[in-house]
Design an enzyme around this catalytic site. Structure first.
Site, PDB file in Angstrom:
ATOM      1  N   ASP A  10       0.877  -1.177   0.000  1.00  0.00           N
ATOM      2  CA  ASP A  10       0.000   0.000   0.000  1.00  0.00           C
ATOM      3  C   ASP A  10       0.913   1.225   0.000  1.00  0.00           C
ATOM      4  OD1 ASP A  10      -1.625   2.137   0.681  1.00  0.00           O
ATOM      5  OD2 ASP A  10      -2.642   1.082   2.311  1.00  0.00           O
ATOM      6  N   ILE A  11       0.764   2.063  -0.994  1.00  0.00           N
ATOM      7  CA  ILE A  11       1.699   3.189  -1.130  1.00  0.00           C
ATOM      8  C   ILE A  11       1.567   4.180   0.036  1.00  0.00           C
ATOM      9  CG2 ILE A  11       0.301   4.785  -2.524  1.00  0.00           C
ATOM     10  CD1 ILE A  11       2.916   4.998  -4.320  1.00  0.00           C
ATOM     11  N   ASP A  34      -5.617   7.452  -5.544  1.00  0.00           N
ATOM     12  CA  ASP A  34      -5.864   8.865  -5.221  1.00  0.00           C
ATOM     13  C   ASP A  34      -6.724   8.972  -3.958  1.00  0.00           C
ATOM     14  OD1 ASP A  34      -6.025  11.615  -5.479  1.00  0.00           O
ATOM     15  OD2 ASP A  34      -7.282  11.601  -7.261  1.00  0.00           O
ATOM     16  N   GLY A 124      -5.234   1.327 -13.443  1.00  0.00           N
ATOM     17  CA  GLY A 124      -6.511   1.079 -12.776  1.00  0.00           C
ATOM     18  C   GLY A 124      -7.667   1.594 -13.610  1.00  0.00           C
TER      19      GLY A 124
HETATM   20  P1  ADP Z   1      -5.480   5.415 -12.647  1.00  0.00           P
HETATM   21  O1  ADP Z   1      -6.742   6.254 -12.638  1.00  0.00           O
HETATM   22  O2  ADP Z   1      -4.232   6.218 -12.977  1.00  0.00           O
HETATM   23  O3  ADP Z   1      -5.633   4.170 -13.477  1.00  0.00           O
HETATM   24  P2  ADP Z   1      -6.006   3.971 -10.140  1.00  0.00           P
HETATM   25  O4  ADP Z   1      -5.890   4.529  -8.769  1.00  0.00           O
HETATM   26  O5  ADP Z   1      -7.364   3.595 -10.613  1.00  0.00           O
HETATM   27  O6  ADP Z   1      -5.262   5.033 -11.105  1.00  0.00           O
HETATM   28  O7  ADP Z   1      -5.083   2.680 -10.244  1.00  0.00           O
HETATM   29  C1  ADP Z   1      -3.686   2.711 -10.355  1.00  0.00           C
HETATM   30  C2  ADP Z   1      -3.124   1.490  -9.664  1.00  0.00           C
HETATM   31  O8  ADP Z   1      -3.014   1.771  -8.254  1.00  0.00           O
HETATM   32  C3  ADP Z   1      -3.957   0.225  -9.766  1.00  0.00           C
HETATM   33  O9  ADP Z   1      -3.098  -0.875 -10.030  1.00  0.00           O
HETATM   34  C4  ADP Z   1      -4.589   0.110  -8.383  1.00  0.00           C
HETATM   35  O10 ADP Z   1      -4.858  -1.237  -8.032  1.00  0.00           O
HETATM   36  C5  ADP Z   1      -3.478   0.648  -7.532  1.00  0.00           C
HETATM   37  N1  ADP Z   1      -3.802   1.073  -6.158  1.00  0.00           N
HETATM   38  C6  ADP Z   1      -4.995   1.376  -5.599  1.00  0.00           C
HETATM   39  N2  ADP Z   1      -4.850   1.707  -4.300  1.00  0.00           N
HETATM   40  C7  ADP Z   1      -3.515   1.612  -4.028  1.00  0.00           C
HETATM   41  C8  ADP Z   1      -2.709   1.800  -2.856  1.00  0.00           C
HETATM   42  N3  ADP Z   1      -3.254   2.171  -1.686  1.00  0.00           N
HETATM   43  N4  ADP Z   1      -1.363   1.606  -2.959  1.00  0.00           N
HETATM   44  C9  ADP Z   1      -0.800   1.240  -4.139  1.00  0.00           C
HETATM   45  N5  ADP Z   1      -1.500   1.036  -5.261  1.00  0.00           N
HETATM   46  C10 ADP Z   1      -2.839   1.212  -5.208  1.00  0.00           C
END
Ligand code: ADP
Length: 173
Positions: A10-11, A34, A124
């Site tokens: 989790d970032i 986001d 995502g």
């Molecule tokens: P985008 O709109 O740029 O596609 P998203 O947030 O929908 O961005 O997804 C980008 C990636 O981040 C996806 O692989 C998603 O599973 C991942 N993601 C979602 N939440 C987290 C988190 N808390 N930490 C890391 N990666 C995440």
């Protein structure tokens, strides 16, 4: 030499100088990573984003650009917001996605962030294939660090095992 690594996680919990947010151009929060970043950071992050929209980014942040804010309650110092291309909106140019990584690294250098964590931008809701994101992200970061240095650690933080394997394969190659 800089280190480039990939981890599953989790970032929002990464203890690095800066984490990168896959934001949308409005900068006022959204779903996916986001939303997770804004929830974990608390209201201060949204206030800073609102201030950017009221000032230098009245029309929002263009695709491929990046901007830094503080990090609110997150265990990092900065959030670097970038906007990935949205495949569902016809934004299919790999150069736009590559630029998300290089402009984020440029902002990291500007603010003095030596360690930076990236999510899989555009993999995502924005609809890019994980394999394409892994290739474009790793190539862009490698080339940029080889040319410019200035950042000691880049960590790709992937939410799924599948994405982790795609990034690991690229980093091993
Ligand atoms: P985008 O709109 O740029 O596609 P998203 O947030 O929908 O961005 O997804 C980008 C990636 O981040 C996806 O692989 C998603 O599973 C991942 N993601 C979602 N939440 C987290 C988190 N808390 N930490 C890391 N990666 C995440």
């Amino acid at each position: 030499m800089s280190t480039i690594e990939a981890v599953r996680g989790d970032i929002t919990t990464q203890r690095v100088d800066a984490i990168v947010n896959a934001a949308n151009s409005g900068l006022l929060g959204g779903g996916g990573v986001d939303g997770a970043i804004h929830r974990a950071a608390g209201p201060r992050l949204l206030e800073e984003c609102r201030a950017l929209r009221a000032g230098s980014l009245r029309d929002g942040l263009p695709v491929g650009d990046a901007v830094a804010t503080g990090a609110g309650r997150l265990p990092c110092d900065f959030v670097i917001h970038t906007v990935g291309p949205n495949r569902h909106a016809g934004q299919t140019d790999p150069a736009d996605l590559a630029r998300c990584f290089t402009s984020s690294l440029a902002v990291a250098r500007e603010v003095g962030a030596a360690s930076v964590a990236f999510p899989a931008i555009s993999a995502g809701v924005y609809g890019w294939a994980g394999a394409d994101v892994a290739r474009i992200a790793t190539e862009a970061v490698r080339a940029d660090l080889a040319e410019r240095g200035g950042v000691d650690l880049v960590r790709f933080v992937l939410f799924s095992e599948e994405l982790l394997e795609l990034f690991e394969a690229r980093l091993a190659g």
